[in-house]
Motif scaffolding. Structure first.
Motif, PDB file in Angstrom:
ATOM      1  N   VAL A  49       0.848  -1.197   0.000  1.00 13.98           N
ATOM      2  CA  VAL A  49       0.000   0.000   0.000  1.00 13.98           C
ATOM      3  C   VAL A  49       0.884   1.248   0.000  1.00 13.98           C
ATOM      4  CG1 VAL A  49      -1.723   1.317   1.301  1.00 13.98           C
ATOM      5  CG2 VAL A  49      -1.948  -1.162   1.083  1.00 13.98           C
ATOM      6  N   LEU A  50       1.961   1.236   0.779  1.00 15.24           N
ATOM      7  CA  LEU A  50       2.878   2.369   0.794  1.00 15.24           C
ATOM      8  C   LEU A  50       3.451   2.621  -0.596  1.00 15.24           C
ATOM      9  CD1 LEU A  50       4.524   4.534   2.283  1.00 15.24           C
ATOM     10  CD2 LEU A  50       6.233   2.768   2.749  1.00 15.24           C
ATOM     11  N   ALA A  51       3.888   1.583  -1.256  1.00 15.76           N
ATOM     12  CA  ALA A  51       4.436   1.731  -2.608  1.00 15.76           C
ATOM     13  C   ALA A  51       3.379   2.258  -3.574  1.00 15.76           C
ATOM     14  CB  ALA A  51       4.990   0.392  -3.101  1.00 15.76           C
ATOM     15  N   THR A  59       5.329  10.978  -4.906  1.00 19.73           N
ATOM     16  CA  THR A  59       6.021  11.636  -3.804  1.00 19.73           C
ATOM     17  C   THR A  59       7.528  11.515  -3.943  1.00 19.73           C
ATOM     18  OG1 THR A  59       4.144  11.083  -2.407  1.00 19.73           O
ATOM     19  CG2 THR A  59       6.145  11.772  -1.305  1.00 19.73           C
ATOM     20  N   VAL A  60       7.990  10.316  -4.183  1.00 16.31           N
ATOM     21  CA  VAL A  60       9.397  10.044  -4.479  1.00 16.31           C
ATOM     22  C   VAL A  60       9.399   9.024  -5.608  1.00 16.31           C
ATOM     23  CG1 VAL A  60      10.249  10.483  -2.140  1.00 16.31           C
ATOM     24  CG2 VAL A  60       9.611   8.184  -2.778  1.00 16.31           C
ATOM     25  N   ALA A  65      12.444   5.042  -3.241  1.00 10.97           N
ATOM     26  CA  ALA A  65      11.678   4.333  -2.218  1.00 10.97           C
ATOM     27  C   ALA A  65      12.244   2.928  -1.997  1.00 10.97           C
ATOM     28  CB  ALA A  65      10.214   4.260  -2.615  1.00 10.97           C
ATOM     29  N   ALA A  66      12.636   2.269  -3.074  1.00  6.55           N
ATOM     30  CA  ALA A  66      13.221   0.930  -2.956  1.00  6.55           C
ATOM     31  C   ALA A  66      14.536   0.986  -2.178  1.00  6.55           C
ATOM     32  CB  ALA A  66      13.442   0.329  -4.338  1.00  6.55           C
ATOM     33  N   ARG A 109      14.882  12.370  -6.455  1.00  8.87           N
ATOM     34  CA  ARG A 109      15.437  11.139  -7.026  1.00  8.87           C
ATOM     35  C   ARG A 109      16.628  10.605  -6.240  1.00  8.87           C
ATOM     36  NH1 ARG A 109      13.567   9.945 -11.972  1.00  8.87           N
ATOM     37  NH2 ARG A 109      12.282  11.506 -12.971  1.00  8.87           N
ATOM     38  N   SER A 110      17.051  11.346  -5.227  1.00  7.60           N
ATOM     39  CA  SER A 110      18.181  10.883  -4.424  1.00  7.60           C
ATOM     40  C   SER A 110      17.883  11.173  -2.955  1.00  7.60           C
ATOM     41  CB  SER A 110      19.470  11.600  -4.836  1.00  7.60           C
ATOM     42  OG  SER A 110      19.385  12.972  -4.516  1.00  7.60           O
ATOM     43  N   ILE A 111      18.643  10.528  -2.098  1.00 10.90           N
ATOM     44  CA  ILE A 111      18.459  10.743  -0.658  1.00 10.90           C
ATOM     45  C   ILE A 111      18.771  12.187  -0.298  1.00 10.90           C
ATOM     46  CG2 ILE A 111      19.345  10.098   1.609  1.00 10.90           C
ATOM     47  CD1 ILE A 111      19.581   7.232   0.549  1.00 10.90           C
ATOM     48  N   GLU A 112      19.783  12.765  -0.937  1.00 12.74           N
ATOM     49  CA  GLU A 112      20.140  14.159  -0.662  1.00 12.74           C
ATOM     50  C   GLU A 112      19.005  15.103  -1.070  1.00 12.74           C
ATOM     51  OE1 GLU A 112      22.174  12.115  -2.604  1.00 12.74           O
ATOM     52  OE2 GLU A 112      23.380  11.544  -0.870  1.00 12.74           O
TER      53      GLU A 112
END
Length: 130
Positions: A49-51, A59-60, A65-66, A109-112
């Motif tokens: 459900v989150l995905a 959102t991201v 997310a993966a 698209r990135s953690i930063e």
């Protein structure tokens, strides 16, 4: 969407997921299942459900997310797109939240980039702006 609303959404969609899974099993009964498994990993219902919500709201990216969930991007994408139709069974108040026009054109698209988004959001909240 708050955490409580998300938990309620997961709880509401669980019976529908079970019904659809049972219908799929019945449909495949007696069919040669050799080569049927697409080779995608398992995700529990909450992560599916989150995905689906992250994909629906953009959102991201599912790649990011993966990485955050420690899963393969293809696994997350497969389950997100198979679970996304279940969002139509949400109660009216949760469906209204899912339908809000907050879909992003360019998600982080990135953690930063995600950290920068979070910092900007927190700064906006702390300054009292809406």
């Amino acid at each position: 969407m708050s955490r409580d609303q998300f938990d309620r959404l997961v709880t509401e969609l669980e019976p529908w997921r079970q019904t659809l899974a049972e219908a799929e099993r019945e449909k495949r009964k007696g069919i040669n299942r050799r080569g049927y498994n697409p080779g995608f990993g398992f995700l529990d219902h909450q992560h599916r459900v989150l995905a689906a919500v992250l994909s629906h709201r953009n959102t991201v990216t599912l790649t990011l997310a993966a990485r955050l969930l420690g899963r393969d991007r293809n696994t997350l994408s497969y389950h997100a797109h198979r679970t996304r139709p279940l969002l139509g069974f949400a109660s009216p108040d949760l469906a209204a939240i899912l339908a809000q026009p907050r879909r992003r054109t360019y998600p982080p698209r990135s953690i930063e980039a995600l950290q920068n988004e979070i910092t900007a959001y927190e700064t906006n909240i702390n300054s009292g702006s809406s």
